[in-house]
Design a protein around this motif. Sequence first.
Motif, PDB file in Angstrom:
ATOM      1  N   GLU A 398       0.814  -1.214   0.000  1.00  0.00           N
ATOM      2  CA  GLU A 398       0.000   0.000   0.000  1.00  0.00           C
ATOM      3  C   GLU A 398       0.850   1.269   0.000  1.00  0.00           C
ATOM      4  OE1 GLU A 398      -0.593  -1.943   4.179  1.00  0.00           O
ATOM      5  OE2 GLU A 398      -0.402  -2.602   2.081  1.00  0.00           O
ATOM      6  N   ARG A 399       2.016   1.205   0.648  1.00  0.00           N
ATOM      7  CA  ARG A 399       2.907   2.365   0.641  1.00  0.00           C
ATOM      8  C   ARG A 399       3.505   2.561  -0.750  1.00  0.00           C
ATOM      9  NH1 ARG A 399       8.339   3.744   1.678  1.00  0.00           N
ATOM     10  NH2 ARG A 399       8.557   5.735   2.782  1.00  0.00           N
ATOM     11  N   TYR A 400       3.903   1.468  -1.378  1.00  0.00           N
ATOM     12  CA  TYR A 400       4.436   1.525  -2.741  1.00  0.00           C
ATOM     13  C   TYR A 400       3.401   2.120  -3.693  1.00  0.00           C
ATOM     14  CZ  TYR A 400       6.115  -0.248  -7.285  1.00  0.00           C
ATOM     15  OH  TYR A 400       6.512  -0.352  -8.600  1.00  0.00           O
ATOM     16  N   LEU A 401       2.181   1.606  -3.609  1.00  0.00           N
ATOM     17  CA  LEU A 401       1.130   2.078  -4.512  1.00  0.00           C
ATOM     18  C   LEU A 401       0.782   3.539  -4.271  1.00  0.00           C
ATOM     19  CD1 LEU A 401      -1.261  -0.999  -4.684  1.00  0.00           C
ATOM     20  CD2 LEU A 401       0.219  -0.102  -6.486  1.00  0.00           C
ATOM     21  N   GLY A 402       0.824   3.973  -3.018  1.00  0.00           N
ATOM     22  CA  GLY A 402       0.559   5.381  -2.721  1.00  0.00           C
ATOM     23  C   GLY A 402       1.584   6.283  -3.383  1.00  0.00           C
ATOM     24  N   ALA A 403       2.859   5.864  -3.340  1.00  0.00           N
ATOM     25  CA  ALA A 403       3.911   6.663  -3.963  1.00  0.00           C
ATOM     26  C   ALA A 403       3.794   6.653  -5.484  1.00  0.00           C
ATOM     27  CB  ALA A 403       5.274   6.132  -3.526  1.00  0.00           C
ATOM     28  N   ILE A 404       3.455   5.492  -6.063  1.00  0.00           N
ATOM     29  CA  ILE A 404       3.289   5.405  -7.516  1.00  0.00           C
ATOM     30  C   ILE A 404       2.086   6.233  -7.966  1.00  0.00           C
ATOM     31  CG2 ILE A 404       2.729   3.851  -9.422  1.00  0.00           C
ATOM     32  CD1 ILE A 404       5.621   3.618  -8.471  1.00  0.00           C
ATOM     33  N   GLU A 405       1.012   6.174  -7.198  1.00  0.00           N
ATOM     34  CA  GLU A 405      -0.178   6.961  -7.525  1.00  0.00           C
ATOM     35  C   GLU A 405       0.139   8.458  -7.529  1.00  0.00           C
ATOM     36  OE1 GLU A 405      -4.020   7.189  -8.790  1.00  0.00           O
ATOM     37  OE2 GLU A 405      -2.975   5.333  -8.265  1.00  0.00           O
ATOM     38  N   ASP A 406       0.906   8.896  -6.537  1.00  0.00           N
ATOM     39  CA  ASP A 406       1.310  10.304  -6.483  1.00  0.00           C
ATOM     40  C   ASP A 406       2.180  10.667  -7.684  1.00  0.00           C
ATOM     41  OD1 ASP A 406       1.776  12.905  -4.915  1.00  0.00           O
ATOM     42  OD2 ASP A 406       3.828  12.181  -5.226  1.00  0.00           O
ATOM     43  N   ALA A 407       3.083   9.751  -8.078  1.00  0.00           N
ATOM     44  CA  ALA A 407       3.932  10.006  -9.242  1.00  0.00           C
ATOM     45  C   ALA A 407       3.096  10.143 -10.513  1.00  0.00           C
ATOM     46  CB  ALA A 407       4.949   8.871  -9.396  1.00  0.00           C
ATOM     47  N   TYR A 408       2.089   9.284 -10.674  1.00  0.00           N
ATOM     48  CA  TYR A 408       1.232   9.349 -11.861  1.00  0.00           C
ATOM     49  C   TYR A 408       0.441  10.659 -11.900  1.00  0.00           C
ATOM     50  CZ  TYR A 408       2.016   4.328 -12.769  1.00  0.00           C
ATOM     51  OH  TYR A 408       2.549   3.103 -13.055  1.00  0.00           O
ATOM     52  N   ARG A 409      -0.151  11.023 -10.778  1.00  0.00           N
ATOM     53  CA  ARG A 409      -0.952  12.258 -10.743  1.00  0.00           C
ATOM     54  C   ARG A 409      -0.069  13.479 -11.061  1.00  0.00           C
ATOM     55  NH1 ARG A 409      -3.319  10.080  -5.957  1.00  0.00           N
ATOM     56  NH2 ARG A 409      -1.984  11.485  -4.745  1.00  0.00           N
ATOM     57  N   THR A 410       1.138  13.473 -10.491  1.00  0.00           N
ATOM     58  CA  THR A 410       2.045  14.604 -10.741  1.00  0.00           C
ATOM     59  C   THR A 410       2.482  14.634 -12.200  1.00  0.00           C
ATOM     60  OG1 THR A 410       2.858  14.428  -8.458  1.00  0.00           O
ATOM     61  CG2 THR A 410       4.194  15.683 -10.010  1.00  0.00           C
ATOM     62  N   ALA A 411       2.793  13.467 -12.752  1.00  0.00           N
ATOM     63  CA  ALA A 411       3.229  13.401 -14.145  1.00  0.00           C
ATOM     64  C   ALA A 411       2.141  13.898 -15.101  1.00  0.00           C
ATOM     65  CB  ALA A 411       3.615  11.972 -14.501  1.00  0.00           C
ATOM     66  N   VAL A 412       0.921  13.441 -14.873  1.00  0.00           N
ATOM     67  CA  VAL A 412      -0.201  13.854 -15.728  1.00  0.00           C
ATOM     68  C   VAL A 412      -0.495  15.338 -15.540  1.00  0.00           C
ATOM     69  CG1 VAL A 412      -2.667  13.565 -16.129  1.00  0.00           C
ATOM     70  CG2 VAL A 412      -1.202  11.553 -15.852  1.00  0.00           C
ATOM     71  N   GLY A 413      -0.363  15.809 -14.312  1.00  0.00           N
ATOM     72  CA  GLY A 413      -0.587  17.223 -14.024  1.00  0.00           C
ATOM     73  C   GLY A 413       0.392  18.150 -14.729  1.00  0.00           C
ATOM     74  N   GLN A 414       1.617  17.653 -14.899  1.00  0.00           N
ATOM     75  CA  GLN A 414       2.609  18.457 -15.597  1.00  0.00           C
ATOM     76  C   GLN A 414       2.273  18.652 -17.073  1.00  0.00           C
ATOM     77  OE1 GLN A 414       6.246  16.349 -14.915  1.00  0.00           O
ATOM     78  NE2 GLN A 414       6.418  16.959 -12.771  1.00  0.00           N
TER      79      GLN A 414
END
Length: 414
Positions: A398-414
């Motif tokens: 769950e910690r891994y997925l939380g970090a990956i989810e944040d990376a995806y949201r940030t990447a798409v936001g850029q």
Amino acid sequence: MRILLSAVACHPAGGSEGAVGWKAALAIAKSHEVHVITSEESREGIERYMASSGLRNPSFSYIGRVAPYHENRLFARVQSWLRYLSWMRHVLQRAQILASQRNFDVVHHVTYSTCRVASPLWKLGIPFVFGPVGGGEKIPWVTMSSMSYGQRFQELARIVANGSMSFSGKLRRAIANSSILIASNQATARQLCALGANKQRLRILPAVFFTREQIDGARNRKKVDHSGSNSLSLFSSGMLEGRKGLAIALHAVRMARNAGLETTFTIPSRGPEFSYLRELSHKLGVSDIVHFPDSLPREEYWSKLLASDVYMAPSLRDNCPATLLEAMLCRCVPIVANCNGPGDIVSQETGEVIEPAPLGKMAGEIADRLLNLAKNRAGLVKKAEAASAYVASTFAEERYLGAIEDAYRTAVGQ
């Protein structure tokens, strides 16, 4: 989101890189629609698993060919890298075809989990996430003499290869065009920064994680009770390479034995350093207590961990070793060198951290720690429990997925 995952190593029965790719694909598919580009070598295992499980997500495409590897582990390692470079030359074309058929939101490189080879997938024009990757780790020079000559040469070759990264335009462009870069340890984060990574886009996240079922399964099993005993049961696993520091560990075992410690050391592994280590155990006069059995079946492997007191692999150069984390989860006290990935993972509260030093000095320090652990069984149990709790919280899926989810949201936001 629709995720295109690049994972040349990805196999349901794989170890090391294959396990990293497979676990990442299944975990990310819990929240996203995932398509994985992987090696043709994994097709049979993946299709068998997907058919038996009934899963439809993730889906897969395959590149490459199936061919046997050389029986010599070192030659096989060279083969695997050559095939990876070949695979990388074809992955962009396949990804472009897939991207023309599906509207991917993110493209994500997972394996090989190294920063030394540039992924061309940033050229798709889709937000690109690179990692978690290692590769920035450096072996301490003072420990080089502990290895066989062949392994010293391999480490020197790796140092040269890492130095050449600074001159790789492909790698610098891949780093510059990554929406998010994820390093699996501090040493690699520093390496990526030296290659021009934007610190605002850089994250640190270990590549290895465990599902809740795996964590509970290990922590709920009974640990073998050695209270009242002055002996120690030592264990190590993983590929037998010079960088694991097991030659230093063998010298430490001899010193501890000469000081009166009763112990056994089990190493159910093979690799380029196997013959060297086996001969060294005879030379040091500890072959009667150091055992090199064949690889253990998975259940027997976990049982052996639960029956061991100490996990001893100083790991002079390592990324994020799954074997170390499995041992900690099973309440083994780890003994590691204070460098690279293991040095990031283990603290004096969760194990024994040894400063890199020349062979004799470092082995002597490890021997002293072994003697202290044997004398202070309560302290050993406390460290073992702390190690297990740390892995259960820090390396949970769950910690891994939380970090990956944040990376995806940030990447798409850029």
